[in-house]
Write an enzyme that holds these catalytic residues in place. Structure first.
Site, PDB file in Angstrom:
ATOM      1  N   PHE A  43      39.262  33.504  46.844  1.00 51.20           N
ATOM      2  CA  PHE A  43      40.459  33.803  47.806  1.00 51.20           C
ATOM      3  C   PHE A  43      40.754  35.213  47.865  1.00 51.20           C
ATOM      4  O   PHE A  43      39.993  36.156  46.879  1.00 51.20           O
ATOM      5  CB  PHE A  43      41.613  33.730  46.987  1.00 51.20           C
ATOM      6  CG  PHE A  43      42.587  33.904  47.118  1.00 51.20           C
ATOM      7  CD1 PHE A  43      43.412  32.799  48.683  1.00 51.20           C
ATOM      8  CD2 PHE A  43      43.749  34.799  47.045  1.00 51.20           C
ATOM      9  CE1 PHE A  43      44.846  32.836  49.115  1.00 51.20           C
ATOM     10  CE2 PHE A  43      45.047  35.533  48.446  1.00 51.20           C
ATOM     11  CZ  PHE A  43      45.483  33.868  48.828  1.00 51.20           C
ATOM     12  N   ASP A  73      36.187  41.881  44.720  1.00 49.50           N
ATOM     13  CA  ASP A  73      37.946  41.557  44.733  1.00 49.50           C
ATOM     14  C   ASP A  73      39.040  41.963  42.999  1.00 49.50           C
ATOM     15  O   ASP A  73      38.280  40.748  42.685  1.00 49.50           O
ATOM     16  CB  ASP A  73      38.146  40.750  45.480  1.00 49.50           C
ATOM     17  CG  ASP A  73      39.250  40.105  45.902  1.00 49.50           C
ATOM     18  OD1 ASP A  73      39.969  40.856  45.151  1.00 49.50           O
ATOM     19  OD2 ASP A  73      39.765  39.189  46.213  1.00 49.50           O
ATOM     20  N   LYS A 104      48.427  43.409  42.940  1.00 53.33           N
ATOM     21  CA  LYS A 104      49.316  42.737  41.124  1.00 53.33           C
ATOM     22  C   LYS A 104      49.447  43.623  40.634  1.00 53.33           C
ATOM     23  O   LYS A 104      50.911  44.590  40.971  1.00 53.33           O
ATOM     24  CB  LYS A 104      47.815  41.002  41.145  1.00 53.33           C
ATOM     25  CG  LYS A 104      47.965  40.857  42.198  1.00 53.33           C
ATOM     26  CD  LYS A 104      47.719  39.055  41.472  1.00 53.33           C
ATOM     27  CE  LYS A 104      47.380  37.788  43.323  1.00 53.33           C
ATOM     28  NZ  LYS A 104      46.554  37.290  43.470  1.00 53.33           N
TER      29      LYS A 104
HETATM   30  C1  LIG Z   1      46.313  37.954  45.249  1.00 51.18           C
HETATM   31  C2  LIG Z   1      44.797  37.836  45.744  1.00 51.18           C
HETATM   32  C3  LIG Z   1      44.447  38.227  46.642  1.00 51.18           C
HETATM   33  C4  LIG Z   1      45.472  38.324  47.781  1.00 51.18           C
HETATM   34  O1  LIG Z   1      47.411  39.541  47.435  1.00 51.18           O
HETATM   35  P1  LIG Z   1      47.997  39.620  48.338  1.00 51.18           P
HETATM   36  O2  LIG Z   1      48.804  41.259  47.649  1.00 51.18           O
HETATM   37  O3  LIG Z   1      49.008  38.196  48.061  1.00 51.18           O
HETATM   38  O4  LIG Z   1      48.280  39.979  49.854  1.00 51.18           O
HETATM   39  C5  LIG Z   1      43.486  38.446  47.173  1.00 51.18           C
HETATM   40  N1  LIG Z   1      42.603  38.349  46.042  1.00 51.18           N
HETATM   41  C6  LIG Z   1      42.705  38.569  44.976  1.00 51.18           C
HETATM   42  C7  LIG Z   1      41.600  37.639  44.040  1.00 51.18           C
HETATM   43  C8  LIG Z   1      43.548  37.459  44.551  1.00 51.18           C
HETATM   44  O5  LIG Z   1      44.246  36.809  43.300  1.00 51.18           O
END
Ligand SMILES: *Cc1c(COP(=O)(O)O)cnc(C)c1O
Length: 394
Positions: free
Chosen positions: A130, A215, A244
């Site tokens: 994701f 990521d 986050k």
């Molecule tokens: C939540 C998340 C995203 C997206 O972040 P947003 O602030 O919602 O755009 C991307 N990568 C990972 C691994 C995530 O957990």
């Protein structure tokens, strides 16, 4: 209540939260909850942390917003803290995780195309991953459900199975720019990446001249028991992304890169109006300084060890519990059926948790969670899963 004027983009839980402090939240009826989701890995220092609140209130009296055409001391400070405590040499601040991953994808492409003079653009990612909801990042995401109805998708993204080195190697060609992955696939079901596999990914990147993008939007900022999850491995990324937990609830994203990849961006290559504002950066500085001063990542590692031990002690052997996995305070309880009903029951009993993938109950307490709070949460989870197993047998 009248019909909501908001887009119906979320299947919302029937709870209206109005106040929070530390690990606790309260709804509009005054009911108290123990929060084991942390706004989806955002409030890593708990709700309304004092040090961050003080920094924010102080900044609110001084200056809110200027343009990125001016430098601001808070932004310099925040970047220096991140660079001094990671493998990166430079930071680009933006507003979200998707925004940070977009910046990483753009940097990888531009580095190849403008610095190395090679027309490389493909990014290899992994099934179940994701990476966000913008058009490029949902295309990077290895899950079909986020793509339905959004065709045509941007070109240049390839997906391969996780932990499959031959598949990864055969996906690399002379258009490949980068390999991008999470070190715990979080939304995909809390699936930690094996050290041997990450080592193989690093070797393939080195062999073929590809950027390794990690990521860390969910795994970063102490969540896994280190400030950044890659620090558990003997591998460094060329680029990594944060969001986050970096703002303790204030929306901030960051894309970090090592030299020479930083050369991929020059004045005018990439920009954002709100990224790195004085307010956002005051919150980031306070969040990182608090994490470093109070050894928050080490505390998270200790709490995680206790949580894992207690989960095994109380859940192993309950019919329907198929496994427990994760890294640090990013933990998944794997069920042998969809987890939605168990999660709804836990919410009713005052424990807030979220799913990951279809069958996983995901636990994301704040990083300062106490043993007593862990005991309370594990007790509730064990009770609900035991009752559900008994009801199924009857
Ligand atoms: C939540 C998340 C995203 C997206 O972040 P947003 O602030 O919602 O755009 C991307 N990568 C990972 C691994 C995530 O957990």
């Amino acid at each position: 209540m009248s019909e909501s004027a908001l887009f119906s983009t979320y299947a919302r839980y029937p709870i209206t939260l109005v106040k929070g402090k530390g690990s606790r939240l309260w709804d509009d009826q005054g009911k108290e909850y123990l929060d084991f989701m942390s706004g989806l890995a955002v409030t890593n220092l708990g709700h309304v942390p004092d040090t961050v609140k003080q920094a924010l209130v102080k900044q609110l009296d001084e200056l809110w917003h200027i343009s990125n055409l001016f430098s601001n001391p808070n932004g310099e400070r925040a970047a220096r803290l991140l660079v001094d405590n990671s493998c990166a040499d430079a930071v680009f601040f933006c507003n979200s995780g998707a925004d940070a991953n977009e910046a990483a994808i753009k940097l990888a492409r531009r580095y190849h195309q403008k610095v190395r003079g090679e027309y490389r653009y493909e990014i290899i990612t992994f099934n179940q991953s994701f990476h966000g909801r913008t058009l490029a990042t949902l295309t990077a995401t290895g899950q079909d459900k986020v793509k339905e109805g959004f065709l045509p998708l941007p070109e240049g993204f390839v997906h391969v199975p996780l932990h499959d080195v031959p598949a990864l190697e055969s996906a690399i060609n002379d258009r490949t720019a980068a390999i991008m992955l999470e070190l715990v696939q979080a939304e995909g079901g809390v699936i930690p990446v094996e050290a041997d596999f990450l080592r193989a990914v690093r070797e393939l990147c080195d062999k073929h001249g590809l950027l390794l993008i990690i990521d860390e939007v969910q795994t970063g900022m102490g969540r896994t028991g280190k400030l950044f999850a890659y620090q558990h491995y003997d591998v460094e990324p060329d680029v990594f992304t944060l969001a986050k937990g970096i703002g303790s609830g204030f929306p901030v994203g960051a894309m970090l890169a090592k030299k020479p990849y930083t050369e991929g961006f020059v004045p005018g290559s990439h920009a954002t109006t709100f990224g790195g504002t004085p307010i956002a950066m005051s919150v980031v500085v306070a969040t990182i300084e608090t994490m470093l001063k109070e050894n928050v990542a080490e505390k998270a590692a200790e709490a995680a060890q206790y949580l894992m031990g207690e989960l095994h002690k109380h859940l192993d052997g309950i019919p329907g519990v198929a496994g427990i996995r994760g890294k640090g305070l990013l933990v998944g309880i794997l069920c042998d059926e969809p987890a939605g009903d168990a999660i709804a029951e836990l919410h009713k009993r005052g424990l807030l948790v979220v799913p990951a993938g279809p069958n996983v109950i995901r636990l994301l307490p704040n990083l300062l969670v106490t043993h007593e709070e862990i005991d309370e949460a594990v007790g509730l989870i064990a009770a609900v899963l035991t009752e559900r197993a008994a009801a199924k047998q009857a």
